[in-house]
Design an enzyme around this catalytic site. Structure first.
Site, mmCIF file in Angstrom:
data_model
loop_
_atom_site.group_PDB
_atom_site.id
_atom_site.type_symbol
_atom_site.label_atom_id
_atom_site.label_comp_id
_atom_site.label_asym_id
_atom_site.label_seq_id
_atom_site.Cartn_x
_atom_site.Cartn_y
_atom_site.Cartn_z
ATOM 1 N N LYS A 156 0.955 -1.447 -0.058
ATOM 2 C CA LYS A 156 0.019 -0.448 -0.062
ATOM 3 C C LYS A 156 0.751 1.096 0.457
ATOM 4 C CE LYS A 156 -4.221 2.128 1.473
ATOM 5 N NZ LYS A 156 -5.101 2.621 2.107
ATOM 6 N N GLU A 164 -4.930 10.125 -5.795
ATOM 7 C CA GLU A 164 -5.666 8.673 -6.576
ATOM 8 C C GLU A 164 -5.716 9.411 -7.327
ATOM 9 O OE1 GLU A 164 -8.595 6.376 -4.232
ATOM 10 O OE2 GLU A 164 -9.607 5.770 -6.537
ATOM 11 N N ASN A 199 -8.796 0.002 -4.927
ATOM 12 C CA ASN A 199 -10.596 -1.103 -5.465
ATOM 13 C C ASN A 199 -10.878 -1.874 -5.444
ATOM 14 O OD1 ASN A 199 -11.561 1.804 -4.328
ATOM 15 N ND2 ASN A 199 -11.152 3.000 -6.493
ATOM 16 N N HIS A 211 -17.119 -6.176 5.564
ATOM 17 C CA HIS A 211 -17.166 -5.356 4.352
ATOM 18 C C HIS A 211 -15.593 -6.044 3.410
ATOM 19 C CE1 HIS A 211 -14.775 -2.142 1.785
ATOM 20 N NE2 HIS A 211 -13.819 -2.333 2.243
HETATM 21 N N1 NAD Z 1 -9.208 5.537 5.527
HETATM 22 C C1 NAD Z 1 -9.096 4.063 4.002
HETATM 23 O O1 NAD Z 1 -8.525 4.141 3.133
HETATM 24 C C2 NAD Z 1 -9.874 2.658 4.599
HETATM 25 C C3 NAD Z 1 -9.943 1.694 3.955
HETATM 26 C C4 NAD Z 1 -10.775 0.409 4.371
HETATM 27 C C5 NAD Z 1 -11.060 0.814 5.122
HETATM 28 N N2 NAD Z 1 -12.024 2.203 5.764
HETATM 29 C C6 NAD Z 1 -13.213 2.022 6.744
HETATM 30 O O2 NAD Z 1 -12.931 1.084 8.117
HETATM 31 C C7 NAD Z 1 -14.418 0.944 8.492
HETATM 32 C C8 NAD Z 1 -13.851 -0.441 8.724
HETATM 33 O O3 NAD Z 1 -13.392 -1.093 9.708
HETATM 34 P P1 NAD Z 1 -12.749 -1.798 10.995
HETATM 35 O O4 NAD Z 1 -13.232 -3.135 10.342
HETATM 36 O O5 NAD Z 1 -12.048 -1.695 11.285
HETATM 37 O O6 NAD Z 1 -14.371 -1.729 11.563
HETATM 38 P P2 NAD Z 1 -14.837 -1.414 13.068
HETATM 39 O O7 NAD Z 1 -13.478 -0.385 12.904
HETATM 40 O O8 NAD Z 1 -16.133 -0.790 13.230
HETATM 41 O O9 NAD Z 1 -13.841 -2.489 14.360
HETATM 42 C C9 NAD Z 1 -14.863 -3.419 13.992
HETATM 43 C C10 NAD Z 1 -15.469 -3.371 15.563
HETATM 44 O O10 NAD Z 1 -13.937 -4.648 16.254
HETATM 45 C C11 NAD Z 1 -14.105 -3.587 17.421
HETATM 46 N N3 NAD Z 1 -12.626 -3.794 18.157
HETATM 47 C C12 NAD Z 1 -11.712 -2.851 17.603
HETATM 48 N N4 NAD Z 1 -10.529 -3.060 18.133
HETATM 49 C C13 NAD Z 1 -10.750 -4.616 18.414
HETATM 50 C C14 NAD Z 1 -9.607 -5.201 19.763
HETATM 51 N N5 NAD Z 1 -8.800 -4.865 19.304
HETATM 52 N N6 NAD Z 1 -10.673 -6.791 19.954
HETATM 53 C C15 NAD Z 1 -11.249 -6.382 20.306
HETATM 54 N N7 NAD Z 1 -12.651 -5.871 19.127
HETATM 55 C C16 NAD Z 1 -12.302 -4.841 18.405
HETATM 56 C C17 NAD Z 1 -14.451 -2.412 17.184
HETATM 57 O O11 NAD Z 1 -14.806 -2.138 18.251
HETATM 58 C C18 NAD Z 1 -15.947 -2.411 16.453
HETATM 59 O O12 NAD Z 1 -16.919 -3.048 16.752
HETATM 60 C C19 NAD Z 1 -15.633 1.278 7.438
HETATM 61 O O13 NAD Z 1 -15.949 2.438 7.677
HETATM 62 C C20 NAD Z 1 -14.140 1.702 5.775
HETATM 63 O O14 NAD Z 1 -14.805 2.700 5.455
HETATM 64 C C21 NAD Z 1 -11.378 3.259 5.469
HETATM 65 ZN ZN ZN Z 2 -11.722 -2.464 2.137
#
Ligand code: NAD
Ligand code: ZN
Length: 337
Positions: free
Chosen positions: A213, A223, A231, A251
């Protein structure tokens, strides 16, 4: 391990080390006021460990889930900083998954036109993908990431130990983004998923994903072209994620499915499915093809009757294809086998 993301004056280090969250104060100046943004699902011990190192920390614990990526939560962060008298020299720290990173990063991007942001990702998805690259955002009216900014962090502290409490399904879903990185540009990373023990190879998987990345972001920070390759699996994946009645897939699970039709080599597709099987990721799905098509036509990335698909002709290679929307029904079909 220290990985430097080279973006001129916006360069920053990623520290990838077991236990590094317990040594944050040695990695960054935490003597300023610090808004520590986390959610209810992040283990309290992680928050306590961070707060213990910050003499002037103001913690904010939000509800968990995508709902916190809202303008209301964004305003709450800004208001908190205003009430506590934050200046341009103060900082925001995100402790959590991609939701916390995107929200807190966006608040840091906007408060007084931009203050320092430290990202401490605690999910696999955030550690391999969302915490680096500088994209920050909140959602608006159900449209994901519609309001946001590019704002590079000053430090990303990545502690693999923090992942131990993650539920297994969530752990695996985030790794779909690491498989994506392997498919795009690192065959050895992909082979780590095929062979050997994933837990034992975790640090190498994280480091290799970050390097893929980083190399892409360094060439195309905002981008303009190349970065769109990240993507892979997301065009179809987002449509699957948004389609109703598909059983609340995560996701990463949707991205995993969305990547399959983009892999042109049938034998590679079978290898990828075998990896999904090892990780417990879904390997097939049935859906209403018309609903998926309608979503893709309304996707903000579908401009002028075309959509850009990222295709993988062979392991470690990709191609950006501008495809007319009229070609999509044949690609979408009624599911992914
Ligand atoms: N900025 C970017 O480049 C980019 C890239 C990909 C995804 N995203 C975004 O990321 C988001 C998804 O992120 P995600 O999958 O991390 O979801 P999230 O942030 O909702 O975390 C998932 C769950 O895990 C829990 N959690 C976090 N750390 C934990 C731990 N150590 N132990 C137990 N539980 C824990 C959280 O409370 C949450 O309920 C989406 O909104 C997506 O759009 C952003
Ligand atoms: Zn993604």
């Amino acid at each position: 391990m220290r990985i430097e993301v080279a973006l001129g004056s916006r360069s920053y280090p990623i520290i990838l080390e077991r236990g590094c969250l317990g040594r944050l104060s040695a990695l960054a100046d935490l003597s300023c006021k610090l808004l520590v943004v986390t959610d209810e699902g992040v283990p309290p011990s992680l928050l306590e460990g961070v707060l213990a190192q910050c003499p002037r920390a103001y913690p904010l614990i939000l509800p968990q889930g995508e709902g916190s990526k809202s303008l209301a939560a964004f305003e709450a962060l800004l208001t908190h900083m205003l009430e506590k008298g934050f200046s341009r020299k103060d900082k925001v720290l995100a402790l959590g998954g991609g939701v916390m990173g995107d929200l807190a990063g966006f608040a840091a991007a906007c408060y007084m036109r931009g203050i320092g942001f430290i990202n401490c990702p605690t999910t696999t998805l955030a550690q391999v993908d969302s915490s680096i690259g500088g994209k920050t955002a909140v959602n608006l009216k159900g449209m994901k990431n519609l309001v946001g900014a590019f704002h590079q962090p000053i430090l990303v502290a990545l502690d693999p130990d923090a992942l131990q409490t993650l539920p297994p399904r969530h752990f695996a879903a985030g790794l779909a983004e690491a498989i994506k990185a392997g498919l795009l540009g690192d065959p050895a990373l992909f082979r780590l998923f095929e062979e050997g023990d994933i837990q034992q190879n975790l640090e190498e998987i994280l480091a290799r994903s970050l390097r893929v990345k980083k190399a892409i972001v360094e060439q195309d920070e905002r981008e303009a072209g190349l970065r769109a390759c990240l993507n892979l699996g997301h065009t179809l994946g987002h449509a699957i994620e948004s389609a109703e009645g598909l059983g609340g897939l995560y996701h990463g699970e949707c991205v995993a499915l969305g990547m399959l039709p983009m892999i042109e080599d049938a034998s590679l597709r079978q290898r990828v499915k075998a990896v999904y099987g090892r990780l417990g990721l879904p390997q097939s799905i049935r859906y209403d093809g018309e609903a998926i098509y309608r979503f893709l036509c309304h996707d903000k990335k579908a401009a002028g009757g075309f959509v850009t698909l990222v295709r993988v002709p062979a392991l470690g290679q990709f191609r950006l294809d501008k495809v007319p929307l009229t070609d999509l029904p044949a690609i979408i079909g009624e599911g992914i086998e």
